[in-house]
Design a protein around this motif. Structure first.
Motif, short mmCIF file in Angstrom:
data_model
loop_
_atom_site.label_atom_id
_atom_site.label_comp_id
_atom_site.label_asym_id
_atom_site.label_seq_id
_atom_site.Cartn_x
_atom_site.Cartn_y
_atom_site.Cartn_z
N GLN A 1 -66.72 52.61 94.77
CA GLN A 1 -66.13 53.64 95.54
C GLN A 1 -65.60 54.87 96.11
N LEU A 2 -64.20 54.34 95.07
CA LEU A 2 -63.89 55.84 94.34
C LEU A 2 -65.61 57.11 94.14
N ARG A 3 -66.64 56.30 94.10
CA ARG A 3 -67.46 57.44 93.33
C ARG A 3 -67.61 58.56 94.46
N ARG A 4 -68.10 57.07 95.95
CA ARG A 4 -68.13 57.48 97.52
C ARG A 4 -67.39 58.56 97.90
N GLU A 5 -65.76 58.20 97.83
CA GLU A 5 -65.15 58.91 98.06
C GLU A 5 -65.01 59.93 97.68
N ASN A 6 -65.18 60.21 96.38
CA ASN A 6 -65.62 62.08 95.34
C ASN A 6 -63.68 61.70 94.83
N LEU A 7 -63.50 60.35 94.63
CA LEU A 7 -62.47 60.24 93.82
C LEU A 7 -62.74 60.19 92.55
N LEU A 8 -63.70 59.89 92.27
CA LEU A 8 -64.27 59.72 90.62
C LEU A 8 -65.39 60.22 89.80
N PHE A 9 -65.68 60.79 88.83
CA PHE A 9 -66.65 60.94 88.18
C PHE A 9 -67.39 60.25 87.14
N VAL A 10 -68.21 59.90 87.19
CA VAL A 10 -68.86 58.54 86.35
C VAL A 10 -69.96 59.47 85.23
N HIS A 11 -69.31 59.71 83.85
CA HIS A 11 -69.84 60.77 83.72
C HIS A 11 -70.76 59.39 82.17
N GLU A 12 -72.07 59.93 82.57
CA GLU A 12 -72.94 59.36 81.65
C GLU A 12 -73.11 60.15 80.20
N VAL A 13 -73.12 59.09 78.90
CA VAL A 13 -73.26 59.98 77.94
C VAL A 13 -73.75 59.52 76.70
N ASP A 14 -74.83 59.72 76.14
CA ASP A 14 -76.09 59.67 75.28
C ASP A 14 -75.17 59.06 73.76
N VAL A 15 -75.42 57.60 73.54
CA VAL A 15 -75.07 57.49 72.02
C VAL A 15 -76.21 57.19 71.11
N ASN A 16 -75.75 57.29 69.79
CA ASN A 16 -76.55 57.11 68.85
C ASN A 16 -76.83 55.27 68.36
N TRP A 17 -76.74 54.45 69.03
CA TRP A 17 -76.21 53.07 69.19
C TRP A 17 -78.17 52.68 69.17
N GLY A 18 -78.92 53.34 70.07
CA GLY A 18 -80.03 52.82 70.04
C GLY A 18 -80.96 53.63 70.90
N GLU A 19 -82.35 53.78 71.61
CA GLU A 19 -83.22 54.57 72.32
C GLU A 19 -82.99 54.14 73.60
N GLY A 20 -81.85 55.27 74.30
CA GLY A 20 -81.64 55.30 75.89
C GLY A 20 -80.08 54.76 76.14
N LYS A 21 -79.43 54.77 75.16
CA LYS A 21 -78.46 54.29 75.20
C LYS A 21 -76.88 55.18 76.02
N THR A 22 -76.44 54.80 76.73
CA THR A 22 -75.08 55.53 76.92
C THR A 22 -73.85 54.85 76.57
N ARG A 23 -73.07 55.81 77.28
CA ARG A 23 -71.64 55.16 77.53
C ARG A 23 -70.82 55.69 78.67
N ARG A 24 -70.38 54.36 79.73
CA ARG A 24 -69.71 55.69 80.69
C ARG A 24 -68.57 55.82 80.74
N GLU A 25 -67.92 57.80 80.95
CA GLU A 25 -66.49 58.24 80.88
C GLU A 25 -66.45 57.99 82.31
N PHE A 26 -65.02 57.93 82.69
CA PHE A 26 -64.60 58.30 83.65
C PHE A 26 -63.95 59.37 84.03
N ILE A 27 -63.65 60.41 85.05
CA ILE A 27 -63.33 61.19 85.47
C ILE A 27 -62.21 61.31 86.90
N GLY A 28 -61.18 60.74 86.65
CA GLY A 28 -60.29 60.84 87.75
C GLY A 28 -60.70 62.46 88.87
N LYS A 29 -60.02 61.89 90.37
CA LYS A 29 -60.33 63.24 90.50
C LYS A 29 -59.53 62.89 92.39
N GLY A 30 -58.61 64.25 92.72
CA GLY A 30 -57.71 63.71 93.46
C GLY A 30 -56.33 63.89 93.37
#
Length: 180
Positions: free
Chosen positions: A72-101
């Motif tokens: 919901q917050l993403r659709r309302e442009n109040l939140l950006f979710v950044h996928e960060v590559d991690v070295n835990w194995g092939e294709g693994k990512t960690r989500r980071e949350f950046i609030g806006k507005g």
């Protein structure tokens, strides 16, 4: 406890918007901040902040509504979710949350805002996702079955006396009987 979806959405937005370093706010940590804020409010104020339902998950208590609120917050442009590559194995990512507005703080009393800030700072500044998950593997978490809701009242019971392995096994067997 009655779940307040708008207050929960405001809580998620507030935490994401006020976290000064998004690299310190992963999905696991966000779940823990929400849990700790609600459970600490229940303990100190007598009511959780949002009434959210938290379930036992492999990594500790997890919010049942977080994913839909993030969407919901993403659709309302109040939140950006950044996928960060991690070295835990092939294709693994960690989500980071950046609030806006602008954040709607009117949902929170001064005491609730302090509890939220304390939970956010405690988790983001003092823990990794692994260490805060380990910390939430407490007696309350132990008593619940996997994916089962964890009642707020369990926190009060866990503070009254030392919970033994026998107590936990008894509680689990009683829960299994109820589910049958």
């Amino acid at each position: 406890m009655n779940f307040n979806p708008e207050k929960f959405k405001a809580l998620v937005h507030y935490v994401c918007r006020t976290c000064t370093d998004p690299s310190k706010l992963s999905a696991t940590k966000l779940h823990k901040i929400l849990w700790l804020a609600d459970i600490y409010a229940y303990k100190h104020v007598g009511m959780p902040i949002t009434g959210e339902i938290y379930k036992k998950n492999l990594y500790g208590p997890f919010s049942t509504h977080l994913d839909s609120v993030v969407d919901q917050l993403r659709r309302e442009n109040l939140l950006f979710v950044h996928e960060v590559d991690v070295n835990w194995g092939e294709g693994k990512t960690r989500r980071e949350f950046i609030g806006k507005g602008d954040v709607n703080k009117s949902f929170f009393s001064e005491r609730e805002a302090q509890i939220i800030n304390d939970a956010r700072d405690y988790v983001c500044e003092n823990h990794t996702a692994v260490s805060i998950s380990d910390k939430t593997h407490d007696a309350i978490w132990e008593m619940a079955l996997m994916h089962e809701p964890i009642p707020y009242e369990a926190m009060l019971v866990s503070r009254l006396a030392k919970v033994t392995e026998e107590d936990i096994e008894w509680a689990k067997s009683e829960l299994r009987k109820i589910k049958q």
